[in-house]
Scaffold this motif. Sequence first.
Motif, PDB file in Angstrom:
ATOM      1  N   UNK A  69      45.094  44.434  37.608  1.00 55.94           N
ATOM      2  CA  UNK A  69      45.613  43.252  36.913  1.00 55.94           C
ATOM      3  C   UNK A  69      46.091  43.744  35.638  1.00 55.94           C
ATOM      4  N   UNK A  70      45.213  44.657  34.730  1.00 56.76           N
ATOM      5  CA  UNK A  70      45.832  44.787  33.587  1.00 56.76           C
ATOM      6  C   UNK A  70      47.023  45.832  33.596  1.00 56.76           C
ATOM      7  N   UNK A  71      47.176  46.768  34.458  1.00 55.30           N
ATOM      8  CA  UNK A  71      48.403  47.333  34.997  1.00 55.30           C
ATOM      9  C   UNK A  71      49.572  46.652  35.063  1.00 55.30           C
ATOM     10  N   UNK A  72      49.407  45.823  35.976  1.00 58.09           N
ATOM     11  CA  UNK A  72      50.668  44.922  36.404  1.00 58.09           C
ATOM     12  C   UNK A  72      50.953  44.145  35.089  1.00 58.09           C
ATOM     13  N   UNK A  73      50.010  43.468  34.138  1.00 57.73           N
ATOM     14  CA  UNK A  73      50.458  42.804  33.156  1.00 57.73           C
ATOM     15  C   UNK A  73      51.572  43.737  32.076  1.00 57.73           C
ATOM     16  N   UNK A  74      50.726  44.877  31.923  1.00 55.95           N
ATOM     17  CA  UNK A  74      51.192  45.989  31.045  1.00 55.95           C
ATOM     18  C   UNK A  74      52.865  46.379  31.524  1.00 55.95           C
ATOM     19  N   UNK A  75      52.839  46.547  32.807  1.00 56.20           N
ATOM     20  CA  UNK A  75      54.030  46.952  33.160  1.00 56.20           C
ATOM     21  C   UNK A  75      55.311  45.925  32.975  1.00 56.20           C
ATOM     22  N   UNK A  76      54.839  44.494  32.672  1.00 56.29           N
ATOM     23  CA  UNK A  76      55.722  43.430  32.620  1.00 56.29           C
ATOM     24  C   UNK A  76      55.847  43.153  31.039  1.00 56.29           C
ATOM     25  N   UNK A  77      55.362  44.035  30.201  1.00 57.33           N
ATOM     26  CA  UNK A  77      55.217  43.978  28.726  1.00 57.33           C
ATOM     27  C   UNK A  77      54.101  42.971  28.362  1.00 57.33           C
ATOM     28  N   UNK A 110      39.394  39.708  39.629  1.00 53.56           N
ATOM     29  CA  UNK A 110      40.340  39.754  38.453  1.00 53.56           C
ATOM     30  C   UNK A 110      39.870  41.006  38.013  1.00 53.56           C
ATOM     31  N   UNK A 111      39.158  41.943  38.499  1.00 57.39           N
ATOM     32  CA  UNK A 111      38.820  43.038  37.823  1.00 57.39           C
ATOM     33  C   UNK A 111      38.765  44.377  38.908  1.00 57.39           C
ATOM     34  N   UNK A 112      39.587  44.230  39.668  1.00 56.79           N
ATOM     35  CA  UNK A 112      39.731  45.521  40.615  1.00 56.79           C
ATOM     36  C   UNK A 112      39.928  46.856  39.962  1.00 56.79           C
ATOM     37  N   UNK A 113      39.223  47.894  39.903  1.00 55.73           N
ATOM     38  CA  UNK A 113      39.581  48.990  39.318  1.00 55.73           C
ATOM     39  C   UNK A 113      40.377  50.054  40.011  1.00 55.73           C
ATOM     40  N   UNK A 114      41.200  50.748  39.130  1.00 55.15           N
ATOM     41  CA  UNK A 114      41.997  51.657  39.644  1.00 55.15           C
ATOM     42  C   UNK A 114      41.346  53.186  39.253  1.00 55.15           C
ATOM     43  N   UNK A 115      41.075  53.942  40.311  1.00 57.73           N
ATOM     44  CA  UNK A 115      40.394  55.439  40.281  1.00 57.73           C
ATOM     45  C   UNK A 115      39.162  54.990  39.732  1.00 57.73           C
ATOM     46  N   UNK A 116      38.430  54.296  40.127  1.00 56.47           N
ATOM     47  CA  UNK A 116      37.017  53.767  39.988  1.00 56.47           C
ATOM     48  C   UNK A 116      36.223  54.863  39.866  1.00 56.47           C
ATOM     49  N   UNK A 117      35.584  55.281  38.707  1.00 54.65           N
ATOM     50  CA  UNK A 117      34.585  56.458  38.574  1.00 54.65           C
ATOM     51  C   UNK A 117      33.605  56.421  39.684  1.00 54.65           C
ATOM     52  N   UNK A 118      33.110  57.702  40.137  1.00 53.89           N
ATOM     53  CA  UNK A 118      31.802  57.891  41.218  1.00 53.89           C
ATOM     54  C   UNK A 118      30.740  56.896  40.619  1.00 53.89           C
ATOM     55  N   UNK A 119      30.014  56.377  41.727  1.00 49.67           N
ATOM     56  CA  UNK A 119      28.447  55.979  41.585  1.00 49.67           C
ATOM     57  C   UNK A 119      27.537  56.836  42.300  1.00 49.67           C
ATOM     58  N   UNK A 135      34.665  57.650  30.023  1.00 52.69           N
ATOM     59  CA  UNK A 135      34.871  56.984  28.884  1.00 52.69           C
ATOM     60  C   UNK A 135      35.570  55.614  29.128  1.00 52.69           C
ATOM     61  N   UNK A 136      35.791  54.750  28.050  1.00 57.59           N
ATOM     62  CA  UNK A 136      36.185  53.339  28.144  1.00 57.59           C
ATOM     63  C   UNK A 136      37.420  53.644  29.059  1.00 57.59           C
ATOM     64  N   UNK A 137      38.349  54.714  28.571  1.00 58.96           N
ATOM     65  CA  UNK A 137      39.828  54.668  29.132  1.00 58.96           C
ATOM     66  C   UNK A 137      39.672  54.640  30.690  1.00 58.96           C
ATOM     67  N   UNK A 138      38.665  55.339  31.290  1.00 55.43           N
ATOM     68  CA  UNK A 138      38.329  55.310  32.442  1.00 55.43           C
ATOM     69  C   UNK A 138      38.586  54.138  33.312  1.00 55.43           C
ATOM     70  N   UNK A 139      37.875  53.086  32.642  1.00 58.71           N
ATOM     71  CA  UNK A 139      38.221  51.805  33.500  1.00 58.71           C
ATOM     72  C   UNK A 139      39.610  51.006  33.484  1.00 58.71           C
TER      73      UNK A 139
END
Length: 364
Positions: free
Chosen positions: A335-343, A281-290, A327-331
């Motif tokens: 799925x969140x982006x998909x949902x947001x694009x549909x409102x 459910x939580x695959x990240x976009x541009x995941x920060x390096x580790x 920052x928190x915005x980096x996470x």
Amino acid sequence: MAALQRSHLHSQAKEVIFNVSEFCIKEKQYGAPLCDLSRALHRAAAATNVSVGTIENIRKEAKNDEEITSPKFNSPKKRKRQTPVADFFDEFNESVLRRTILSHYERQEIPTLEKIHEEIKNTLSYTGSRETLRKVMKKIGFKFTKVDGRKFLMESSDVISARYNFLKEMKTVSRNGKNIVYLDETWINQNYTVSKCRIDSTSEKAVGVKQPTGKGGRWIILHAGSRSGFVPECSLVFQAKNVGDYHDQMDADKFEKWFEHKLLPNIPPSSIIVMDNASYHSREIHKPPTNSSNKATIKQWLEEKGVQVPDGLMKVQLMQLVAQHITAADTNYVIDMMASSHGHRVVRLPPYHCQYNPTELIWA
């Protein structure tokens, strides 16, 4: 040869030493004149190459330790077969355990391990040990903490914080009249049948449900619903490749495809979508390096953030820069982006709180 240390002895060795000491103590039954306890223990120590103190400790330990079986003169105690934690404590049973513990707080009682163990045995027919239960309680965020000099079973602060934030957000959502959609996965065996059913007792031959042979294949079910019922045209049912945890049968690609093509087109506008924190459910976009990222990847991420990276920095220094600028915005989740694009908007359940998802109760 130096006497062996008790801490280095395995359970089988302890059992042998215990049995030898019992034999020496009871030698009188076999006609031997030796019956003094001290002499018997020294004789057993010489026979097993351990100290008398070690034998005394093992005998004390044997009274409470199930690893050491009873001596051959007595009836052996059979250890009860315990249900593996992974099989018994699924998300639903973990939720029941959590509510059981929290109910003690509500009644202003101290939730001891003994009390919780007794209640779970009654409510869930749990047959495992208290030690196993203690490990599960630790896993779901409970630990013993001193309060005013006494130890109490307390919930970890991060779990409390996550629950508070979730309930606060859901209260705002409900007040604004938003449509809430809950999604969840479960599984069922193909040959599942009820354990009991009514039969015709007047017939000479009892007629009832025919029990199939074997459990059959395991099927994974993914669905979503709201106060209006299940979302139409939204179910996903497929056969699992093995009988392991159903979470292992899903992956991000399969879930995201279902989310985009079956869920989003069939729910009302501006819905709130509630789901748990499963990894797919939580695959990240541009995941920060580790720490496992190479230096080039770390440097690229920093430069994309507008950070000036001096030449010649070691990897550990680059990771310090990452920690300063993440920052928190980096996470960002796919799925969140998909949902947001549909409102729509995604809200995630707090860890170990599946009881806030009504779909869990439907599966149960």
